[in-house]
Design an enzyme around this catalytic site. Structure first.
Site, PDB file in Angstrom:
ATOM      1  N   GLY A  13       0.826  -1.217   0.000  1.00  0.00           N
ATOM      2  CA  GLY A  13       0.000   0.000   0.000  1.00  0.00           C
ATOM      3  C   GLY A  13       0.847   1.249   0.000  1.00  0.00           C
ATOM      4  CB  SER A  15       0.247   3.750  -4.871  1.00  0.00           C
ATOM      5  OG  SER A  15      -1.007   3.619  -4.233  1.00  0.00           O
ATOM      6  N   GLY A  17      -0.084   8.198   0.552  1.00  0.00           N
ATOM      7  CA  GLY A  17      -0.275   8.248   2.004  1.00  0.00           C
ATOM      8  C   GLY A  17       0.946   7.826   2.799  1.00  0.00           C
ATOM      9  NE  ARG A  38      -6.647  -1.528  -3.605  1.00  0.00           N
ATOM     10  CZ  ARG A  38      -7.631  -1.119  -2.825  1.00  0.00           C
ATOM     11  NH1 ARG A  38      -8.580  -1.969  -2.496  1.00  0.00           N
ATOM     12  NH2 ARG A  38      -7.674   0.123  -2.383  1.00  0.00           N
ATOM     13  CG  ASP A  63      -6.821  -6.718  -3.268  1.00  0.00           C
ATOM     14  OD1 ASP A  63      -6.251  -6.809  -2.157  1.00  0.00           O
ATOM     15  OD2 ASP A  63      -8.039  -6.543  -3.385  1.00  0.00           O
ATOM     16  CB  SER A 140      -1.337  -1.242  14.674  1.00  0.00           C
ATOM     17  OG  SER A 140      -2.604  -1.381  15.287  1.00  0.00           O
ATOM     18  CE1 TYR A 154      -7.871   1.069  10.405  1.00  0.00           C
ATOM     19  CE2 TYR A 154      -8.157   2.481  12.319  1.00  0.00           C
ATOM     20  CZ  TYR A 154      -7.398   2.063  11.240  1.00  0.00           C
ATOM     21  OH  TYR A 154      -6.171   2.630  11.009  1.00  0.00           O
ATOM     22  CE  LYS A 158      -4.842  -0.698  10.859  1.00  0.00           C
ATOM     23  NZ  LYS A 158      -3.757  -0.972   9.910  1.00  0.00           N
TER      24      LYS A 158
HETATM   25  N1  LIG Z   1      -4.134   8.095   7.979  1.00  0.00           N
HETATM   26  C1  LIG Z   1      -4.311   7.973   9.286  1.00  0.00           C
HETATM   27  O1  LIG Z   1      -4.731   8.909   9.980  1.00  0.00           O
HETATM   28  C2  LIG Z   1      -3.951   6.669   9.971  1.00  0.00           C
HETATM   29  C3  LIG Z   1      -4.013   6.608  11.364  1.00  0.00           C
HETATM   30  C4  LIG Z   1      -3.682   5.423  11.995  1.00  0.00           C
HETATM   31  C5  LIG Z   1      -3.277   4.323  11.256  1.00  0.00           C
HETATM   32  N2  LIG Z   1      -3.232   4.394   9.904  1.00  0.00           N
HETATM   33  C6  LIG Z   1      -2.841   3.197   9.143  1.00  0.00           C
HETATM   34  O2  LIG Z   1      -1.785   3.506   8.262  1.00  0.00           O
HETATM   35  C7  LIG Z   1      -1.896   2.709   7.073  1.00  0.00           C
HETATM   36  C8  LIG Z   1      -1.888   3.603   5.846  1.00  0.00           C
HETATM   37  O3  LIG Z   1      -2.961   4.517   5.964  1.00  0.00           O
HETATM   38  P1  LIG Z   1      -3.172   5.710   4.925  1.00  0.00           P
HETATM   39  O4  LIG Z   1      -4.013   6.711   5.610  1.00  0.00           O
HETATM   40  O5  LIG Z   1      -1.873   6.139   4.337  1.00  0.00           O
HETATM   41  O6  LIG Z   1      -4.075   4.964   3.828  1.00  0.00           O
HETATM   42  P2  LIG Z   1      -4.502   5.459   2.371  1.00  0.00           P
HETATM   43  O7  LIG Z   1      -4.194   6.890   2.217  1.00  0.00           O
HETATM   44  O8  LIG Z   1      -5.891   4.997   2.184  1.00  0.00           O
HETATM   45  O9  LIG Z   1      -3.511   4.649   1.425  1.00  0.00           O
HETATM   46  C9  LIG Z   1      -3.599   3.276   1.350  1.00  0.00           C
HETATM   47  C10 LIG Z   1      -2.575   2.756   0.355  1.00  0.00           C
HETATM   48  O10 LIG Z   1      -2.716   1.337   0.259  1.00  0.00           O
HETATM   49  C11 LIG Z   1      -3.088   0.959  -1.070  1.00  0.00           C
HETATM   50  N3  LIG Z   1      -4.003  -0.172  -0.894  1.00  0.00           N
HETATM   51  C12 LIG Z   1      -5.184  -0.171  -0.222  1.00  0.00           C
HETATM   52  N4  LIG Z   1      -5.699  -1.404  -0.205  1.00  0.00           N
HETATM   53  C13 LIG Z   1      -4.812  -2.205  -0.841  1.00  0.00           C
HETATM   54  C14 LIG Z   1      -4.770  -3.591  -1.128  1.00  0.00           C
HETATM   55  N5  LIG Z   1      -5.757  -4.405  -0.741  1.00  0.00           N
HETATM   56  N6  LIG Z   1      -3.700  -4.095  -1.784  1.00  0.00           N
HETATM   57  C15 LIG Z   1      -2.692  -3.279  -2.174  1.00  0.00           C
HETATM   58  N7  LIG Z   1      -2.675  -1.954  -1.935  1.00  0.00           N
HETATM   59  C16 LIG Z   1      -3.729  -1.430  -1.278  1.00  0.00           C
HETATM   60  C17 LIG Z   1      -3.682   2.228  -1.684  1.00  0.00           C
HETATM   61  O11 LIG Z   1      -3.544   2.282  -3.085  1.00  0.00           O
HETATM   62  P3  LIG Z   1      -4.699   1.693  -4.060  1.00  0.00           P
HETATM   63  O12 LIG Z   1      -6.007   2.189  -3.514  1.00  0.00           O
HETATM   64  O13 LIG Z   1      -4.346   2.222  -5.388  1.00  0.00           O
HETATM   65  O14 LIG Z   1      -4.571   0.208  -3.966  1.00  0.00           O
HETATM   66  C18 LIG Z   1      -2.768   3.280  -1.035  1.00  0.00           C
HETATM   67  O15 LIG Z   1      -1.528   3.311  -1.689  1.00  0.00           O
HETATM   68  C19 LIG Z   1      -3.161   1.879   7.236  1.00  0.00           C
HETATM   69  O16 LIG Z   1      -2.859   0.606   7.736  1.00  0.00           O
HETATM   70  C20 LIG Z   1      -3.955   2.664   8.258  1.00  0.00           C
HETATM   71  O17 LIG Z   1      -4.857   1.855   8.969  1.00  0.00           O
HETATM   72  C21 LIG Z   1      -3.561   5.545   9.236  1.00  0.00           C
END
Ligand SMILES: NC(=O)c1ccc[n+]([C@@H]2O[C@H](COP(=O)([O-])OP(=O)(O)OC[C@H]3O[C@@H](n4cnc5c(N)ncnc54)[C@H](OP(=O)(O)O)[C@@H]3O)[C@@H](O)[C@H]2O)c1
Length: 270
Positions: A13, A15, A17, A38, A63, A140, A154, A158
């Site tokens: 994941g 690409s 964030g 993906r 995926d 997490s 969620y 986690k």
């Molecule tokens: N952002 C927050 O505030 C926050 C806080 C606490 C924890 N986290 C954790 O940090 C992690 C990253 O969060 P984020 O906010 O950066 O998420 P995000 O912005 O939604 O980015 C998710 C990334 O994963 C890819 N992805 C999603 N599902 C996938 C799959 N099944 N297979 C392959 N690639 C996949 C997406 O690209 P595609 O959609 O193109 O596949 C994207 O590159 C997560 O585990 C989240 O729970 C985030």
């Protein structure tokens, strides 16, 4: 900063964030990088960013929660770079809605992404990581410390990561594989981040005040630090560390505090 030249990292994941920021940080330390996501277009954009650092970057579009994709990801990394040192299980999706309003499909989708999406590459990575005494990192969330309102799917997905991490730490002790678990707090949003709503449709989160939340770059630095120091648990933010201390010791007090701030809490999770 550590010197990771000659080391190879996969970030699932990545690409955009937090995942992309982790890939950038590891590349800045010299590691060769395998990006995953993906969407081909988003992956290509992320690769462009990484190529400004060095040219040891490949993308694997799949995926990661689907059968066979974990195996493929690890195989392509090892075929291209000859080894694997770090697997960062970053893929994750959040959901919103009270348990009473959630469909089973929401739980299935969240667990598929957050648990299967982490276990799938981990199973295939372990034989390679035994050779390099490498690291498996699980990304997490502070929501993985205790169950929170409107975040049950969620939170529980986690929390499951912790059990997996604890099991592997003991199982792989003799092979000296490092397992890290990073509890991330609310982080800046750089794009239209989506979460699953109670009926299964995707909703776009509101923009966040970047002054009040951590940057993806900071989170990435803390992940690198976890790897470089081979730590088990890294908990981000003061409130996160307070919660981690209080929740197991004073669960009813924490519950009271959440109930008291329920409205504020529900607003924050939008
Ligand atoms: N952002 C927050 O505030 C926050 C806080 C606490 C924890 N986290 C954790 O940090 C992690 C990253 O969060 P984020 O906010 O950066 O998420 P995000 O912005 O939604 O980015 C998710 C990334 O994963 C890819 N992805 C999603 N599902 C996938 C799959 N099944 N297979 C392959 N690639 C996949 C997406 O690209 P595609 O959609 O193109 O596949 C994207 O590159 C997560 O585990 C989240 O729970 C985030």
């Amino acid at each position: 900063m550590a010197n990771l030249k000659g080391k190879v990292a996969i970030v699932t994941g990545s690409s955009r964030g937090i995942g992309r920021a982790i890939a950038v940080d590891l590349a800045n330390q010299g590691a060769s990088i395998v990006l995953n996501g993906r969407n081909e277009l988003r992956l290509a954009e992320a690769k462009e960013v990484l190529l400004k650092i060095h040219d040891r970057v490949v993308t694997v579009c799949c995926d990661i929660s689907k059968k066979g994709s974990g195996e493929r990801l690890i195989k392509e990394a090892v075929e291209r770079f000859g080894r694997l040192d770090f697997l960062v299980n970053n893929v994750g999706i959040s959901s919103r809605g009270k348990v009473a309003d959630l469909s089973l499909e929401v739980f299935e989708a969240v667990f598929s992404s957050n648990l299967m999406g982490a276990v799938n590459p981990t199973i295939s990575a372990i034989p390679e990581l035994r050779k390099t005494q490498g690291s498996i990192i699980f990304i997490s969330s502070l929501a993985g410390i205790r169950g929170l309102p409107v975040l049950s799917a969620y939170c529980s997905s986690k929390m499951a990561l912790r059990a997996v991490a604890e099991s592997i730490r003991v199982e792989e002790k003799q092979h000296n594989i490092h397992v890290g678990l990073v509890y991330v707090g609310i982080t800046q949003i750089e794009h239209n981040k989506e979460v699953i709503s109670s009926d299964g449709s995707m909703i776009t989160l509101n923009a966040r005040d970047n002054k009040k939340v951590q940057s993806t770059g900071y989170v990435a630095k803390m992940v690198s630090r976890n790897i470089n120091k081979r730590k088990f648990i890294t908990t981000l933010t003061g409130i996160g560390r307070l919660n981690a201390f209080m929740a197991p010791r004073f669960p009813l007090l924490v519950e009271k505090l959440i109930l008291k701030n329920l409205q504020k809490f529900e607003e924050k999770s939008k």
